[in-house]
Design an enzyme around this catalytic site. Structure first.
Site, PDB file in Angstrom:
ATOM      1  N   GLY A  77     -17.682 -58.706  66.919  1.00 11.65           N
ATOM      2  CA  GLY A  77     -17.156 -57.341  66.828  1.00 11.65           C
ATOM      3  C   GLY A  77     -18.146 -56.371  67.457  1.00 11.65           C
ATOM      4  O   GLY A  77     -19.319 -56.709  67.656  1.00 11.65           O
ATOM      5  N   GLN A  79     -19.647 -54.013  66.231  1.00 15.16           N
ATOM      6  CA  GLN A  79     -20.785 -53.789  65.326  1.00 15.16           C
ATOM      7  C   GLN A  79     -21.392 -55.115  64.852  1.00 15.16           C
ATOM      8  O   GLN A  79     -21.990 -55.176  63.774  1.00 15.16           O
ATOM      9  CB  GLN A  79     -20.356 -52.936  64.129  1.00 15.16           C
ATOM     10  CG  GLN A  79     -20.097 -51.494  64.472  1.00 15.16           C
ATOM     11  CD  GLN A  79     -21.333 -50.793  65.060  1.00 15.16           C
ATOM     12  OE1 GLN A  79     -22.461 -51.104  64.705  1.00 15.16           O
ATOM     13  NE2 GLN A  79     -21.111 -49.857  65.960  1.00 15.16           N
ATOM     14  N   SER A  80     -21.252 -56.145  65.653  1.00 17.94           N
ATOM     15  CA  SER A  80     -21.752 -57.468  65.244  1.00 17.94           C
ATOM     16  C   SER A  80     -23.268 -57.472  65.025  1.00 17.94           C
ATOM     17  O   SER A  80     -24.045 -57.107  65.922  1.00 17.94           O
ATOM     18  CB  SER A  80     -21.385 -58.484  66.331  1.00 17.94           C
ATOM     19  OG  SER A  80     -22.142 -59.657  66.185  1.00 17.94           O
ATOM     20  N   ASN A  81     -23.670 -57.926  63.845  1.00 14.49           N
ATOM     21  CA  ASN A  81     -25.098 -58.106  63.565  1.00 14.49           C
ATOM     22  C   ASN A  81     -25.632 -59.319  64.321  1.00 14.49           C
ATOM     23  O   ASN A  81     -26.782 -59.339  64.745  1.00 14.49           O
ATOM     24  CB  ASN A  81     -25.314 -58.324  62.062  1.00 14.49           C
ATOM     25  CG  ASN A  81     -24.852 -57.132  61.265  1.00 14.49           C
ATOM     26  OD1 ASN A  81     -25.367 -56.028  61.441  1.00 14.49           O
ATOM     27  ND2 ASN A  81     -23.856 -57.327  60.400  1.00 14.49           N
ATOM     28  N   CYS A  83     -24.649 -60.328  67.272  1.00 14.85           N
ATOM     29  CA  CYS A  83     -24.898 -59.954  68.677  1.00 14.85           C
ATOM     30  C   CYS A  83     -26.190 -59.141  68.797  1.00 14.85           C
ATOM     31  O   CYS A  83     -26.996 -59.383  69.699  1.00 14.85           O
ATOM     32  CB  CYS A  83     -23.702 -59.180  69.243  1.00 14.85           C
ATOM     33  SG  CYS A  83     -22.273 -60.259  69.501  1.00 14.85           S
TER      34      CYS A  83
END
Ligand SMILES: Cc1ncc(COP(=O)(O)O)c(C=O)c1O
Length: 354
Positions: A77, A79-81, A83
């Site tokens: 997403g 807001q992926s942590n 990534c």
């Protein structure tokens, strides 16, 4: 018995702290008085490079390096942590990084582009490609294109799936289980239950596999933040099977024999969408325990756990460890929605209902 651990890079600060909540905090959370609650602080596995993904990346990026990769492609997403952690790990290791991101709407449909984790991705030099939720469905094609583009620039690319959850990523939480059990022993207790959030299933798979092999009396209970119980049962078993197969130990541990316990009752309106009761539990945890939870993962798991423990949902369980998997940067993009909940929280407190 588990096969030998695969090669690993050191990226995180381990062991992460294991903290017991004191009687005052437990009473503020309105938990039954016989319960003991510990927080396993994987949110403190680093700062920008932090959270549960660090444990998986230690194995995944060791594999990438071993295969001679000079670039990494992964996805999640906006807001992926995962990534964000991958982007910082790549910057640390001198690897190029391309992130394929689904532009999920933030709280109340807000755009969270260039904020929070997505800002940090770019801050540390990752190339980000943002797709609408509809276009993101062609993820395999986006991976192929990103890999082709990197190869044209002379790179050898290594692909990491959503959340770093695959047969190799599972090792991160097998190792975390061992680390935790040593800490519990040093503090003279045996946990009855470990609680975590499940987003791509790897944390749950690793903990459940390790519990199956090392300490079958320990229940691993996961709160889904998207998808269903049956999805996570299938996904965790698939990762456990892949973990065994990759080590040539296929068949030694039957993934079907590993106990999985998943709850999908606390997702709310959807992935990355908060709701007032969730925000209020998060605020209570912040104020009474000094915990910074996030509304996408750790907050939903904590809210589910506290709600169910209050209701006596786990008879016989006394010692509970909550795996705080991080996500604090994502909390910042929920600021406005949380402040609204804070207003009602304060009003309720003034009226004596909190
Ligand atoms: C902060 C945080 N907690 C928990 C999870 C869930 O972990 P997993 O993807 O291993 O299920 C994620 C990612 O999905 C995360 O970013």
């Amino acid at each position: 018995m588990l096969p030998p651990e695969p090669p690993r890079l050191s990226l995180g600060h381990f062991p992460t702290p294991l903290r017991a909540l004191d009687a005052r905090a437990l009473s503020a959370l309105e938990l039954p008085s016989h319960l003991k609650l510990w927080i396993k602080h994987d949110d403190l596995s680093g700062f920008a490079l932090s959270g549960n993904k660090v444990r998986k990346l230690e194995f995944l990026l060791a594999d990438a390096k071993q295969r001679g990769a000079s670039a990494v492609v992964t996805c999640g997403g906006v807001q992926s942590n995962h990534c964000r952690a991958t982007a910082f790990a790549c910057a640390q290791l001198g690897l190029a990084c391309t992130l394929l991101l689904r532009d999920d709407p933030g709280p109340g449909g807000a755009v969270t582009h260039n904020q929070g984790n997505h800002f940090l991705d770019q801050f540390c030099g990752a190339e980000t490609r943002v797709f609408s939720p509809r276009d993101y469905r062609a993820l395999d094609e986006h991976f192929a294109e990103a890999i082709r583009d990197l190869e044209q620039r002379g790179h050898r690319a290594y692909a990491i799936p959503t959340g770093g959850s695959n047969g190799l990523g599972v090792w991160g939480y097998v190792r975390a289980f061992d680390e935790l059990m040593q800490q519990c022993e040093a503090q003279d207790f045996q946990p009855d239950m470990l609680v975590c959030a499940s987003g791509s299933g790897g944390t749950q798979a690793g903990l459940s596999l390790a519990a199956h092999v090392r300490a079958p009396t320990v229940k691993v209970h996961a709160y889904a933040v998207c998808d269903s119980v049956s999805y996570f049962d299938r996904k965790a078993r698939e990762d456990i099977g892949a973990c065994m197969a990759a080590c040539g130990h296929e068949g030694r541990i039957d993934p079907e024999a590993v106990a999985l316990s998943t709850d999908d009752d606390f997702i709310g309106p959807g992935y990355a969408q908060g709701y007032p009761e969730l925000y209020q539990t998060m605020l209570l945890a912040g104020r009474s325990c000094g915990l910074l939870l996030d509304p996408v993962y750790s907050g939903k798991a904590f809210h589910g756990m506290v709600t169910q423990l209050r209701a006596g949902a786990f008879p016989g369980v006394e010692h509970v460890v909550f795996m705080h998997t991080g996500g604090g940067f994502g909390t910042l993009v929920h600021g406005a929605a949380m402040l609204e909940a804070l207003g009602s929280h304060q009003n309720n407190a003034q009226n004596g209902s909190l």
